[in-house]
Design an enzyme around this catalytic site. Structure first.
Site, PDB file in Angstrom:
ATOM      1  N   GLY A  14       0.792   2.703  14.091  1.00  0.00           N
ATOM      2  CA  GLY A  14       1.493   3.850  14.665  1.00  0.00           C
ATOM      3  C   GLY A  14       0.819   5.178  14.356  1.00  0.00           C
TER       4      GLY A  14
ATOM      5  N   GLU B 130      -1.796   5.499  16.883  1.00  0.00           N
ATOM      6  CA  GLU B 130      -1.097   5.747  18.152  1.00  0.00           C
ATOM      7  C   GLU B 130      -0.605   7.197  18.245  1.00  0.00           C
ATOM      8  OE1 GLU B 130       1.363   2.139  17.437  1.00  0.00           O
ATOM      9  OE2 GLU B 130       0.885   1.653  19.501  1.00  0.00           O
TER      10      GLU B 130
ATOM     11  N   GLU C 242      -1.811  -4.422  13.975  1.00  0.00           N
ATOM     12  CA  GLU C 242      -0.530  -5.092  14.265  1.00  0.00           C
ATOM     13  C   GLU C 242      -0.618  -6.605  14.375  1.00  0.00           C
ATOM     14  OE1 GLU C 242      -1.574  -2.307  15.708  1.00  0.00           O
ATOM     15  OE2 GLU C 242       0.038  -0.833  15.710  1.00  0.00           O
TER      16      GLU C 242
HETATM   17  N1  CO8 Z   1       4.926   0.873   5.985  1.00  0.00           N
HETATM   18  C1  CO8 Z   1       5.664   0.948   4.865  1.00  0.00           C
HETATM   19  N2  CO8 Z   1       5.138   1.273   3.655  1.00  0.00           N
HETATM   20  C2  CO8 Z   1       3.814   1.508   3.612  1.00  0.00           C
HETATM   21  C3  CO8 Z   1       2.989   1.447   4.753  1.00  0.00           C
HETATM   22  C4  CO8 Z   1       3.602   1.108   6.000  1.00  0.00           C
HETATM   23  N3  CO8 Z   1       2.922   1.063   7.156  1.00  0.00           N
HETATM   24  N4  CO8 Z   1       1.726   1.724   4.391  1.00  0.00           N
HETATM   25  C5  CO8 Z   1       1.760   1.950   3.063  1.00  0.00           C
HETATM   26  N5  CO8 Z   1       3.015   1.817   2.604  1.00  0.00           N
HETATM   27  C6  CO8 Z   1       3.487   1.994   1.218  1.00  0.00           C
HETATM   28  C7  CO8 Z   1       3.131   0.791   0.348  1.00  0.00           C
HETATM   29  O1  CO8 Z   1       4.057  -0.243   0.526  1.00  0.00           O
HETATM   30  C8  CO8 Z   1       3.179   1.404  -1.030  1.00  0.00           C
HETATM   31  O2  CO8 Z   1       4.524   1.514  -1.407  1.00  0.00           O
HETATM   32  P1  CO8 Z   1       4.947   1.144  -2.951  1.00  0.00           P
HETATM   33  O3  CO8 Z   1       4.213   2.149  -3.788  1.00  0.00           O
HETATM   34  O4  CO8 Z   1       6.425   1.335  -2.939  1.00  0.00           O
HETATM   35  O5  CO8 Z   1       4.489  -0.257  -3.175  1.00  0.00           O
HETATM   36  C9  CO8 Z   1       2.661   2.830  -0.797  1.00  0.00           C
HETATM   37  O6  CO8 Z   1       2.806   3.076   0.612  1.00  0.00           O
HETATM   38  C10 CO8 Z   1       1.214   2.992  -1.141  1.00  0.00           C
HETATM   39  O7  CO8 Z   1       0.483   1.988  -0.467  1.00  0.00           O
HETATM   40  P2  CO8 Z   1      -0.565   1.006  -1.211  1.00  0.00           P
HETATM   41  O8  CO8 Z   1      -0.189   0.804  -2.632  1.00  0.00           O
HETATM   42  O9  CO8 Z   1      -0.718  -0.227  -0.349  1.00  0.00           O
HETATM   43  O10 CO8 Z   1      -1.879   1.935  -1.138  1.00  0.00           O
HETATM   44  P3  CO8 Z   1      -3.399   1.467  -1.037  1.00  0.00           P
HETATM   45  O11 CO8 Z   1      -4.201   2.696  -1.149  1.00  0.00           O
HETATM   46  O12 CO8 Z   1      -3.649   0.316  -1.951  1.00  0.00           O
HETATM   47  O13 CO8 Z   1      -3.525   0.872   0.465  1.00  0.00           O
HETATM   48  C11 CO8 Z   1      -3.258   0.942   2.876  1.00  0.00           C
HETATM   49  C12 CO8 Z   1      -3.369   1.741   1.565  1.00  0.00           C
HETATM   50  C13 CO8 Z   1      -4.585   0.219   3.158  1.00  0.00           C
HETATM   51  C14 CO8 Z   1      -2.956   1.910   3.989  1.00  0.00           C
HETATM   52  C15 CO8 Z   1      -2.127  -0.122   2.734  1.00  0.00           C
HETATM   53  O14 CO8 Z   1      -0.958   0.517   2.242  1.00  0.00           O
HETATM   54  C16 CO8 Z   1      -1.768  -0.778   4.030  1.00  0.00           C
HETATM   55  O15 CO8 Z   1      -2.460  -1.679   4.477  1.00  0.00           O
HETATM   56  N6  CO8 Z   1      -0.656  -0.330   4.683  1.00  0.00           N
HETATM   57  C17 CO8 Z   1      -0.192  -0.905   5.914  1.00  0.00           C
HETATM   58  C18 CO8 Z   1      -1.005  -0.425   7.091  1.00  0.00           C
HETATM   59  C19 CO8 Z   1      -0.557  -1.059   8.363  1.00  0.00           C
HETATM   60  O16 CO8 Z   1      -0.642  -2.265   8.542  1.00  0.00           O
HETATM   61  N7  CO8 Z   1      -0.071  -0.244   9.293  1.00  0.00           N
HETATM   62  C20 CO8 Z   1       0.366  -0.711  10.594  1.00  0.00           C
HETATM   63  C21 CO8 Z   1       1.823  -0.999  10.587  1.00  0.00           C
HETATM   64  S1  CO8 Z   1       2.349  -1.760  12.098  1.00  0.00           S
HETATM   65  C22 CO8 Z   1       2.548  -0.477  13.166  1.00  0.00           C
HETATM   66  O17 CO8 Z   1       2.230   0.640  12.874  1.00  0.00           O
HETATM   67  C23 CO8 Z   1       3.140  -0.834  14.487  1.00  0.00           C
HETATM   68  C24 CO8 Z   1       3.443   0.414  15.323  1.00  0.00           C
HETATM   69  C25 CO8 Z   1       4.298   0.054  16.513  1.00  0.00           C
HETATM   70  C26 CO8 Z   1       5.675  -0.296  16.070  1.00  0.00           C
HETATM   71  C27 CO8 Z   1       6.489  -0.811  17.208  1.00  0.00           C
HETATM   72  C28 CO8 Z   1       7.931  -0.952  16.850  1.00  0.00           C
HETATM   73  C29 CO8 Z   1       8.542  -2.278  17.182  1.00  0.00           C
END
Ligand code: CO8
Length: 260
Positions: free
Chosen positions: A111, A114, A134
């Site tokens: 997102g 996006e 995704e």
């Molecule tokens: N959602 C929720 N929480 C998140 C997200 C996310 N997308 N990204 C990071 N966080 C949170 C982590 O859970 C973590 O929380 P906590 O400290 O409570 O454990 C905090 O942020 C810090 O993250 P990390 O510890 O993982 O930090 P790193 O530096 O190790 O890693 C990354 C950073 C690489 C960005 C990693 O956090 C990651 O891979 N995040 C997910 C990225 C991702 O996959 N994004 C796509 C999501 S899907 C999407 O966007 C679909 C859009 C369309 C939706 C349609 C609706 C139906």
């Protein structure tokens, strides 16, 4: 206007909208999307504002995607609804007449990529990374990514990025046309503000009509698009700023545009 998950700053002609959930790397949940709609309404209604910058709070993340914790329990109906809300919010950045610059200061994933693509111009910090991850989560891009990515970088590249969920860096994003410029992280906001100022110094109605002509024209056949362009050109001729702009050229002075 006070928000939980956003900061909306205004400096003269410029609105800066910060996505402000740094603990979740600025991931977008439903509340944030609803707040974004309110912020957009405010920006659209404020006649002083000529340009918008969208960025993320902190130095690590623009937006790390839609909020995965929020999406995990969604039913098909709720998922469809959340996708609709996100698409609607992204579209509002495209439909508002004021140009929107994305200052991409780190993760632009899912997102987040996006959101960046729904902005008119994308400027990236050297540390920015981009992906549509995704399919690795069992879903597809749902805030317009399946449609905007191919329009921006071509169908083949969009399919590769979407099917592999590959993460690309800012230079690669620049090479494939996903971002307009790449800057050292500490210069990103200054560069975004410089561009905003350049745009704000031009005739605002003309900039808005150009945005409309490009946006609508990209969706229709070339003949219909040309007629949208001539309609908008005609609209420019009804503005005081057209007389000011052309008059200033003839009189060899700088124009002062009023947005009228
Ligand atoms: N959602 C929720 N929480 C998140 C997200 C996310 N997308 N990204 C990071 N966080 C949170 C982590 O859970 C973590 O929380 P906590 O400290 O409570 O454990 C905090 O942020 C810090 O993250 P990390 O510890 O993982 O930090 P790193 O530096 O190790 O890693 C990354 C950073 C690489 C960005 C990693 O956090 C990651 O891979 N995040 C997910 C990225 C991702 O996959 N994004 C796509 C999501 S899907 C999407 O966007 C679909 C859009 C369309 C939706 C349609 C609706 C139906």
């Amino acid at each position: 206007m006070a928000f939980e998950n956003l900061i909306l700053e205004k400096e003269d002609y410029l609105a800066i909208l910060y996505i402000n959930r740094p603990k979740a790397l600025n991931a977008l949940n439903a509340e944030t999307l609803y707040e974004m709609e309110e912020a957009i309404k405010d920006i659209k209604a404020d006649s002083n504002i000529k340009v918008v910058i969208v960025t993320g709070v902190g130095d690590k993340s623009f937006v790390a995607g839609a909020d995965i914790t929020f999406m995990l329990p969604l039913s098909p109906h709720e998922g469809r609804f959340f996708s609709d809300v996100g698409e609607r919010v992204m579209r509002q950045f495209e439909l508002m007449e004021k140009p929107v610059i994305a200052a991409i200061n780190g993760f632009a994933l899912g997102g987040g990529c996006e959101l960046a693509m729904a902005c008119d111009i994308r400027l990236a910090a050297e540390n920015a990374v981009f992906a549509q991850p995704e399919v690795g989560l069992g879903v597809i891009p749902g805030f317009g990514g399946t449609q905007r990515l191919p329009r921006l970088v071509g169908e083949g590249r969009a399919k590769e990025l979407t099917y592999t969920a590959d993460v690309i860096n800012a230079q690669e994003a620049y090479r494939i046309g996903l971002v307009n410029h790449v800057y050292p992280a500490d210069q990103l906001m200054d560069e975004a503000k410089k561009m905003a100022k350049k745009i704000a110094n031009k005739a605002p109605l003309a900039v808005g009509y150009a945005k409309f002509a490009i946006g609508k024209g990209m969706q229709v056949d070339i003949d219909t698009a040309m007629s949208i362009e001539s309609d908008m050109f005609g609209m420019c001729c009804a503005t005081e700023d057209k007389f000011e702009g052309m008059g200033a050229f003839v009189e060899k002075r700088k124009p002062t545009f009023k947005g009228k």
